[in-house]
Design a protein around this motif. Structure first.
Motif, PDB file in Angstrom:
ATOM      1  N   GLN A 143      22.787 -67.691  29.816  1.00  0.00           N
ATOM      2  CA  GLN A 143      21.455 -67.613  30.421  1.00  0.00           C
ATOM      3  C   GLN A 143      21.402 -66.513  31.486  1.00  0.00           C
ATOM      4  O   GLN A 143      20.415 -65.781  31.579  1.00  0.00           O
ATOM      5  N   GLN A 144      22.475 -66.389  32.284  1.00  0.00           N
ATOM      6  CA  GLN A 144      22.470 -65.332  33.284  1.00  0.00           C
ATOM      7  C   GLN A 144      22.564 -63.953  32.622  1.00  0.00           C
ATOM      8  O   GLN A 144      21.973 -62.990  33.111  1.00  0.00           O
ATOM      9  N   ARG A 145      23.284 -63.857  31.516  1.00  0.00           N
ATOM     10  CA  ARG A 145      23.290 -62.603  30.755  1.00  0.00           C
ATOM     11  C   ARG A 145      21.876 -62.264  30.275  1.00  0.00           C
ATOM     12  O   ARG A 145      21.460 -61.106  30.297  1.00  0.00           O
ATOM     13  N   ALA A 146      21.138 -63.289  29.844  1.00  0.00           N
ATOM     14  CA  ALA A 146      19.762 -63.070  29.419  1.00  0.00           C
ATOM     15  C   ALA A 146      18.893 -62.588  30.582  1.00  0.00           C
ATOM     16  O   ALA A 146      18.018 -61.725  30.403  1.00  0.00           O
ATOM     17  N   SER A 147      19.137 -63.138  31.772  1.00  0.00           N
ATOM     18  CA  SER A 147      18.392 -62.681  32.955  1.00  0.00           C
ATOM     19  C   SER A 147      18.688 -61.222  33.257  1.00  0.00           C
ATOM     20  O   SER A 147      17.784 -60.454  33.619  1.00  0.00           O
ATOM     21  N   ILE A 148      19.945 -60.828  33.108  1.00  0.00           N
ATOM     22  CA  ILE A 148      20.311 -59.430  33.327  1.00  0.00           C
ATOM     23  C   ILE A 148      19.675 -58.552  32.259  1.00  0.00           C
ATOM     24  O   ILE A 148      19.179 -57.454  32.548  1.00  0.00           O
ATOM     25  N   ALA A 149      19.664 -59.035  31.011  1.00  0.00           N
ATOM     26  CA  ALA A 149      19.024 -58.268  29.931  1.00  0.00           C
ATOM     27  C   ALA A 149      17.540 -58.051  30.218  1.00  0.00           C
ATOM     28  O   ALA A 149      17.001 -56.961  29.962  1.00  0.00           O
ATOM     29  N   ARG A 150      16.879 -59.070  30.724  1.00  0.00           N
ATOM     30  CA  ARG A 150      15.456 -58.924  31.070  1.00  0.00           C
ATOM     31  C   ARG A 150      15.256 -57.858  32.145  1.00  0.00           C
ATOM     32  O   ARG A 150      14.315 -57.066  32.081  1.00  0.00           O
ATOM     33  N   LEU A 176      31.017 -61.959  34.041  1.00  0.00           N
ATOM     34  CA  LEU A 176      29.747 -61.375  34.471  1.00  0.00           C
ATOM     35  C   LEU A 176      29.969 -60.244  35.473  1.00  0.00           C
ATOM     36  O   LEU A 176      29.215 -59.262  35.485  1.00  0.00           O
ATOM     37  N   GLU A 177      30.993 -60.366  36.307  1.00  0.00           N
ATOM     38  CA  GLU A 177      31.314 -59.269  37.221  1.00  0.00           C
ATOM     39  C   GLU A 177      31.637 -58.000  36.434  1.00  0.00           C
ATOM     40  O   GLU A 177      31.142 -56.911  36.753  1.00  0.00           O
ATOM     41  N   ASP A 178      32.469 -58.143  35.422  1.00  0.00           N
ATOM     42  CA  ASP A 178      32.808 -56.975  34.604  1.00  0.00           C
ATOM     43  C   ASP A 178      31.587 -56.459  33.851  1.00  0.00           C
ATOM     44  O   ASP A 178      31.445 -55.254  33.632  1.00  0.00           O
ATOM     45  N   LEU A 179      30.689 -57.368  33.476  1.00  0.00           N
ATOM     46  CA  LEU A 179      29.471 -56.953  32.792  1.00  0.00           C
ATOM     47  C   LEU A 179      28.613 -56.064  33.687  1.00  0.00           C
ATOM     48  O   LEU A 179      28.126 -55.008  33.246  1.00  0.00           O
ATOM     49  N   VAL A 180      28.414 -56.451  34.941  1.00  0.00           N
ATOM     50  CA  VAL A 180      27.530 -55.653  35.799  1.00  0.00           C
ATOM     51  C   VAL A 180      28.161 -54.295  36.131  1.00  0.00           C
ATOM     52  O   VAL A 180      27.441 -53.320  36.328  1.00  0.00           O
ATOM     53  N   LEU A 181      29.492 -54.222  36.170  1.00  0.00           N
ATOM     54  CA  LEU A 181      30.127 -52.916  36.343  1.00  0.00           C
ATOM     55  C   LEU A 181      29.891 -52.045  35.111  1.00  0.00           C
ATOM     56  O   LEU A 181      29.660 -50.835  35.229  1.00  0.00           O
ATOM     57  N   LYS A 182      29.944 -52.653  33.926  1.00  0.00           N
ATOM     58  CA  LYS A 182      29.646 -51.917  32.691  1.00  0.00           C
ATOM     59  C   LYS A 182      28.196 -51.428  32.692  1.00  0.00           C
ATOM     60  O   LYS A 182      27.913 -50.272  32.343  1.00  0.00           O
ATOM     61  N   VAL A 183      27.282 -52.295  33.107  1.00  0.00           N
ATOM     62  CA  VAL A 183      25.864 -51.917  33.170  1.00  0.00           C
ATOM     63  C   VAL A 183      25.675 -50.756  34.144  1.00  0.00           C
ATOM     64  O   VAL A 183      24.941 -49.803  33.858  1.00  0.00           O
ATOM     65  N   ARG A 184      26.329 -50.826  35.292  1.00  0.00           N
ATOM     66  CA  ARG A 184      26.212 -49.751  36.276  1.00  0.00           C
ATOM     67  C   ARG A 184      26.677 -48.429  35.673  1.00  0.00           C
ATOM     68  O   ARG A 184      26.039 -47.385  35.836  1.00  0.00           O
ATOM     69  N   ASP A 185      27.798 -48.467  34.953  1.00  0.00           N
ATOM     70  CA  ASP A 185      28.329 -47.253  34.349  1.00  0.00           C
ATOM     71  C   ASP A 185      27.445 -46.747  33.212  1.00  0.00           C
ATOM     72  O   ASP A 185      27.195 -45.547  33.088  1.00  0.00           O
ATOM     73  N   ASP A 186      26.965 -47.664  32.375  1.00  0.00           N
ATOM     74  CA  ASP A 186      26.185 -47.271  31.196  1.00  0.00           C
ATOM     75  C   ASP A 186      24.821 -46.707  31.568  1.00  0.00           C
ATOM     76  O   ASP A 186      24.318 -45.796  30.909  1.00  0.00           O
TER      77      ASP A 186
END
Length: 256
Positions: A143-150, A176-186
Motif C-alpha cells: 500500500q505504501q508503494r502504491a502511495s509512492i506510485a501515486r 522501502l528505503e532502498d526503493l526511495v533511493l532508486k526513485v531519487r536516482d531514476d
C-alpha cells in the motif's frame, strides 16, 4: 549546486484561546537540487509543521519559503507528498490504478498518456500487474508503494515525505528505503523526509537537519559523507555510519 528550496527565517506560531504556542523560530536552510534531506528532532518539535509549510498547506507567521526562486503561497506545482498513514491516504473503494489516477485529473493528458503514467509508476515501485487490486487486498508495504506510485505519477520534481515508513515492519522498511533511493536516482527528485528513525536518516540522506528547542531552531546540519550506492548491510555496518548515528542522536537528545 542549484538551490531547489530556500527556507528563509521561517517562524510559526499558533494562537488559541489558551494562548500562543511558538513552534518554529527563525528556521533557515537551503536544499540543493536532487539532494535527499532528512529532518529529525524530538517528538513534537515541529518537524511536521515545517513540512506543512513546505507543501504550502500553511503559511508561516514570519519568513518565507522559495521553490526555485518563487515564493510559495499555496501548494506548489511539481511537489508531491507521501504520508505516514497509507490506510487513510489511499481510497479503499478505488482500485490501486484508480487511486494513482486521482492527481492526474487536473493534468491535460490523453487517455493513453494517463495509462502510461499509471503503468510506469507501478513498475517503478515494483507493483506491475497489481493495479486492479484494492488497497485492502494488499500488504502494508504494498500500500505504501502504491502511495509512492501515486506521487510519482504527477512527475514531481520535489517529493515531501512525512514518516513514510513508520507503520510497516522492519524488513519492509528496509525495502522501502532502498526503493526511495532508486526513485531519487531514476527521476532526479529532490526529496525531504521527516523521520524519528536516526538510522533511517543516516542511511538515506545527503544531509540531516536537526531541529531542537521550543520553539525549534536548526541546531545543526549534518553532512552524511557516506558514498552512494548504499547497502543495508555494508553501509549500516560501516564505522562512519555508527559515528554519524551517535552524533545525530546526541543532538536530538540535547547531549551535544
Amino acid at each position: 549546486m542549484t538551490t531547489a528550496i530556500a527556507i528563509n527565517g521561517v517562524s510559526m506560531e499558533y494562537v488559541t484561546p489558551e494562548g500562543t504556542t511558538h513552534v518554529l523560530d527563525n528556521v533557515s536552510y537551503e536544499v540543493s537540487e536532487g539532494s535527499f534531506v532528512a529532518i529529525v528532532g524530538p517528538s513534537g518539535v515541529g518537524k511536521t509543521t515545517l513540512l506543512r509549510l513546505l507543501s504550502g498547506l500553511q503559511k508561516p507567521t514570519a519568513g518565507e519559503i522559495l521553490i526555485r526562486g518563487e515564493r510559495i503561497s499555496g501548494p506548489p506545482a511539481g511537489l508531491a507528498v507521501v504520508l505516514q498513514d497509507y490506510t487513510r491516504s489511499l481510497m479503499p473503494w478505488l482500485t490501486v490504478e484508480r487511486n494513482i489516477a486521482l492527481p492526474l485529473k487536473n493534468q491535460k493528458l490523453s487517455k493513453a498518456d494517463r495509462s502510461e503514467r499509471i503503468e510506469s509508476s507501478l513498475e517503478e515501485v515494483g507493483l506491475s500487474g497489481q493495479g486492479g487490486k484494492y488497497p485492502w487486498q494488499m500488504s502494508g508495504g504494498m500500500q505504501q508503494r502504491a502511495s509512492i506510485a501515486r506521487a510519482l505519477a504527477v512527475r514531481p520534481s520535489i517529493l515531501v515525505m512525512d514518516e513514510p515508513f513508520a507503520s510497516v515492519d522492519a524488513q519492509t522498511r528496509f525495502d522501502l528505503e532502498d526503493l526511495v533511493l532508486k526513485v531519487r536516482d531514476d527521476f532526479g527528485i529532490t526529496t525531504l523526509m521527516v523521520t524519528h528513525d536516526i538510522d533511517e536518516a543516516v542511511y538515506l540522506s545527503d544531509e540531516i537537519v536537526v531541529l531542537h528547542g521550543r520553539p525549534a531552531k536548526v541546531r545543526d546540519v549534518v553532512t552524511v559523507d557516506i558514498p552512494f550506492p548504499r547497502s543495508q548491510i555494508q553501509t549500516r555496518n560501516a564505522p562512519r555510519f555508527a559515528e554519524l548515528r551517535t552524533h545525530v542522536y546526541a543532538m536530538v537528545r540535547g547531549l551535544e
